[in-house]
Write an enzyme that holds these catalytic residues in place. Structure first.
Site, PDB file in Angstrom:
ATOM      1  N   LYS A   1      52.850  29.305  33.961  1.00  0.00           N
ATOM      2  CA  LYS A   1      53.860  29.768  34.924  1.00  0.00           C
ATOM      3  C   LYS A   1      55.292  29.637  34.393  1.00  0.00           C
ATOM      4  O   LYS A   1      56.173  30.423  34.745  1.00  0.00           O
ATOM      5  CB  LYS A   1      53.749  28.960  36.218  1.00  0.00           C
ATOM      6  CG  LYS A   1      52.382  29.032  36.879  1.00  0.00           C
ATOM      7  CD  LYS A   1      52.284  30.209  37.803  1.00  0.00           C
ATOM      8  CE  LYS A   1      50.870  30.386  38.330  1.00  0.00           C
ATOM      9  NZ  LYS A   1      50.660  31.693  38.943  1.00  0.00           N
TER      10      LYS A   1
ATOM     11  N   GLU B   1      57.523  32.074  46.260  1.00  0.00           N
ATOM     12  CA  GLU B   1      56.350  31.739  47.056  1.00  0.00           C
ATOM     13  C   GLU B   1      55.503  30.789  46.229  1.00  0.00           C
ATOM     14  O   GLU B   1      55.574  30.806  45.001  1.00  0.00           O
ATOM     15  CB  GLU B   1      55.552  33.004  47.377  1.00  0.00           C
ATOM     16  CG  GLU B   1      54.575  33.458  46.273  1.00  0.00           C
ATOM     17  CD  GLU B   1      55.256  33.941  44.992  1.00  0.00           C
ATOM     18  OE1 GLU B   1      56.466  34.210  45.022  1.00  0.00           O
ATOM     19  OE2 GLU B   1      54.567  34.037  43.959  1.00  0.00           O
TER      20      GLU B   1
ATOM     21  N   SER C   1      44.959  28.053  31.004  1.00  0.00           N
ATOM     22  CA  SER C   1      46.252  28.391  31.605  1.00  0.00           C
ATOM     23  C   SER C   1      47.016  27.188  32.156  1.00  0.00           C
ATOM     24  O   SER C   1      48.228  27.246  32.305  1.00  0.00           O
ATOM     25  CB  SER C   1      46.054  29.418  32.722  1.00  0.00           C
ATOM     26  OG  SER C   1      45.161  28.925  33.700  1.00  0.00           O
TER      27      SER C   1
HETATM   28  C1  PLP Z   1      46.927  26.929  35.959  1.00  0.00           C
HETATM   29  C2  PLP Z   1      46.902  28.245  36.650  1.00  0.00           C
HETATM   30  N1  PLP Z   1      46.171  29.240  36.141  1.00  0.00           N
HETATM   31  C3  PLP Z   1      46.103  30.445  36.739  1.00  0.00           C
HETATM   32  C4  PLP Z   1      46.757  30.693  37.923  1.00  0.00           C
HETATM   33  C5  PLP Z   1      46.571  32.038  38.565  1.00  0.00           C
HETATM   34  O1  PLP Z   1      47.642  32.885  38.419  1.00  0.00           O
HETATM   35  P1  PLP Z   1      47.603  34.128  37.449  1.00  0.00           P
HETATM   36  O2  PLP Z   1      46.336  34.878  37.705  1.00  0.00           O
HETATM   37  O3  PLP Z   1      48.817  34.895  37.807  1.00  0.00           O
HETATM   38  O4  PLP Z   1      47.643  33.631  36.054  1.00  0.00           O
HETATM   39  C6  PLP Z   1      47.543  29.694  38.503  1.00  0.00           C
HETATM   40  C7  PLP Z   1      48.282  29.930  39.757  1.00  0.00           C
HETATM   41  O5  PLP Z   1      48.788  29.068  40.409  1.00  0.00           O
HETATM   42  C8  PLP Z   1      47.608  28.437  37.850  1.00  0.00           C
HETATM   43  O6  PLP Z   1      48.339  27.435  38.376  1.00  0.00           O
END
Ligand code: PLP
Lengths: 273, 413
Positions: free
Chosen positions: B92, B114, B383
């Protein structure tokens, strides 16, 4: 009903006071009674909405109206049912539909427009299908004879206003305040200037809404060149007060609370032809 | 049935998806943002500040890690792109740094955001503190309760957290509320949207700030492994971490792009967030995309154990990549994700976020499903890190930690 009826209403009378109601708020039955009361008091048009769970252009008052109507299971078909009843009782009062895009999209444009016409709608405004995305929907409305309206706001550029107005056959719905729907007091002079500027710039009827809550504001809006003044959040607040006062029952106290709020605005509007 | 293709968006469209499905009142803000995207974001001085901030403040580049023990279990060769090691604990941060610098250069004084799980809210609060913004974060009242530690982190960084009491009181309502705030305050406020959703230009803007994930990973792969991965796998909530890693490999047709959606309690249960697998075309939060909705077009409440995946829509570009067959979307259930979460911790000493655990769970079943030959090399976007999820884990699955029982359901089951 169709666009023709709206155009007739505009020919017959210069200024129109319109009440905005979410169909089914607070119940399907009471919602009909509220429409009836509004017309008896002097509304010569109605703006009607279909309840939606994600009303991102609305402030707290109309959000709550949407939730009350959803709790009363006023989904698209039920809402059209209420419209049909209003139309049968008051065939000469144009009803302008204000509906969030996904409800129209999910039903399919053709079907939605057919059903809206059958229920007595004169025109359709979808606040979240932006002009650039609206060509197909406009074409369907035009082909079937449902009027098409567009939103504009205080920051809409003069050039864009002209572009919007070119496609409109119902009216331009001018939002009096930059922001979401919600009753506001005062602001009369600013609204007046805005309405004067916009009305002078386009040759379609201008309808003003979002925030009107007093006879004084309604007068200002008419004096500045608007053809329609819409009262929404202020009435939603009155409905809420009625709902909070006790069990809904036959809705008598909801209608009373509504009437008390609407009457002074209707009195002002009566001074305008 | 929702929509024949009777609506083709024009602005910033990805095929039949994307566009601008917002009120006229937001047009000035979107036009201003698009202009800024074309001028400011493309300027070399912006690019320099973005790169330097990511390096010096946020800790880029993040490593590429070969996970040998976990690989053996999956019968694959698995490499993780370690976005869990980025400042803030998730990918993020890339987006908030980009949009934060942009908002500053646009002359905005206030940023709003948000948040669902609180990750994007925390990232926004951090960048708000560093760049000197007044920061307001909208969060569903139910999420404020569920994610108390992240609320504290936001407040510590000086942000105001506003609980949203309307609707279902979750992420979608927080987005509605942020859109309302933005409409009323667009002159001094930037809406720092947290994923590749929303009206144009957000899906492109946010995607471009996350491209760095894939760019780095591809370079690291070339240097260390050679050639290309057989597949690139990422979890999909709104789709930002996935699009960020996919983009660098999009033109390499031999590389599979696999997005993993939250299967919740299973797709048949109806309690999931697998928008691309089970949704239908609709309009949500400013875009035409795949949406979870009822036949009338009312938006449905999704379910996932991972709050960051608990969203009833998805970025429009993913719907497009699915339709043209360039990306494939799978799902992992809550249980599969939790098992992956435990397994990666136990075998590699890496505690992934519940969200990321969905991508990891797919790797654990890909060979069994016959999707890949044993030993195939795959790249997974890790992520985020799982610290934020420990409370939830303890509450829901605490009986599985320690003691004799937990081992039975462990890595070698
Ligand atoms: C660690 C992590 N991975 C993935 C996501 C999902 O978001 P996105 O699909 O936009 O990567 C989030 C959302 O809060 C997150 O905190």
């Amino acid at each position: 009903m169709s666009l023709v009826h709206l155009q007739e209403a505009f020919r017959a009378k210069k200024h129109h006071l319109s009440a905005f109601l979410v169909l089914g708020d607070p119940t399907l039955e009471v919602s009909f009674e509220l429409a009836k009361k509004a017309i008896e008091l002097g509304a010569t048009m109605l703006e009607v909405g279909i309840a939606y769970g994600d009303p991102s252009a609305d402030g707290p008052a109309i959000q709550k109206a949407n939730l009350r109507a959803m709790a009363a299971e006023a989904h698209t078909e039920a809402a059209f049912g209420v419209m049909r009843r209003i139309h049968e009782a008051f065939p000469h009062v144009p009803m302008n539909l204000l509906v969030y895009g996904n409800l129209v999209h999910a039903r399919g444009f053709e079907r939605f427009v057919d059903e809206a016409l059958a229920a007595g709608a004169s025109s359709l405004l979808v606040p979240d299908i932006l002009f650039e995305e609206g060509e197909e929907l406009r074409a369907v409305c035009k082909a079937k004879g449902l009027g098409h309206a567009e939103l504009a706001g205080p920051l809409t550029t003069p050039k864009r206003l002209v572009r919007l107005a070119k496609t409109i056959d119902a009216y331009l719905y001018l939002v009096a305040f930059q922001g979401v729907t919600g009753a506001r007091t005062g602001g009369g002079d600013a609204i007046g200037e805005l309405v004067t500027r916009v009305s002078a710039g386009v040759d379609v009827p201008v309808c003003v809404g979002f925030g009107l809550s007093s006879g004084e504001q309604v007068g200002k809006v008419f004096d500045s060149g608007a053809r329609v003044a819409v009262v929404g959040s202020y009435l939603a607040n009155a409905i809420e007060a009625g709902v909070n006062a006790g069990p809904i029952g036959d809705g008598r106290h909801v209608v009373e609370s509504f009437a008390k709020a609407f009457a002074p605005l209707a009195e002002t509007a009566k001074r305008y032809g | 049935m929702p929509s024949k293709a009777d609506l083709t968006p024009r602005k910033g469209a990805f095929g039949a998806y994307g566009g601008r499905y917002v009120s006229e009142l937001l047009v000035p803000a979107l036009d201003e943002l698009e202009e800024a995207r074309k001028t400011i974001v493309r300027s070399s001085s912006f690019k320099r500040e973005f790169r330097e901030t990511l390096r010096e403040w946020a800790g880029r580049p993040t490593p590429l890690t070969y996970v040998a023990n976990f690989s053996k279990l999956c019968n694959l060769q698995v490499y993780l792109k370690r976005e869990d090691l980025l400042h803030g604990g998730a990918h993020k941060t890339n987006n908030v740094v980009g949009q934060g610098i942009l908002a500053k250069r646009m002359g905005k004084k206030r940023i709003i955001a948000e948040t669902g799980a609180g990750q994007h809210g925390v990232a926004t609060a951090m960048v708000g503190a560093r760049l000197g913004f007044e920061t307001v974060v909208y969060m569903g009242a139910r999420d404020v309760e569920r994610q108390a530690p992240n609320v504290k982190r936001m407040q510590l960084c000086g942000a105001t957290v506003v609980p949203v009491e309307t609707g279902s009181q979750t992420l979608k309502d927080a987005i509605n509320e942020a859109l309302r705030d933005w409409t009323a305050n667009l002159e001094n406020t930037h809406y720092l949207l947290g994923t590749v959703c929303g009206p144009d230009p957000f899906p492109r803007l946010v995607r471009d700030f996350h491209r760095v994930i894939g760019k780095e990973a591809k370079q690291q792969w070339g240097d260390r492994v050679g050639g290309l991965p057989r597949a690139v796998v990422a979890c999909v909530g709104g789709g930002s971490n996935a699009i960020g890693i996919f983009k660098a490999f999009e033109k390499d047709r031999e590389v599979d792009l696999v997005g993993v959606e939250p299967g919740g309690h299973g797709l048949e249960s109806g309690e999931h967030g697998a928008t691309l697998s089970k949704g239908t075309v609709g309009l949500l939060h400013g875009a035409r995309t795949s949406v979870m909705q009822d036949p009338f077009g009312q938006i449905l409440e999704p379910h996932s154990v991972a709050a960051g995946l608990d969203y009833p829509g998805v970025g429009p570009e993913h719907a497009y990549l699915r339709d043209i067959g360039r990306a494939r979307y799978e799902w992992a259930t809550d249980d599969e994700a939790i098992e992956a979460f435990e397994t990666l911790a136990r075998t590699e000493g890496i505690i992934p976020a519940f969200e990321s655990a969905h991508a990891i769970a797919y790797a654990m079943k890909a060979v069994k499903l016959g999707h890949y030959e044993p030993g195939a090399r795959i790249l997974i976007n890790c992520s985020g890190r799982g610290d934020k999820d420990l409370d939830t884990y303890r509450k829901l699955y605490g009986h599985r930690i320690g003691g004799g029982v937990s081992g039975a359901k462990g890595a070698h089951a």
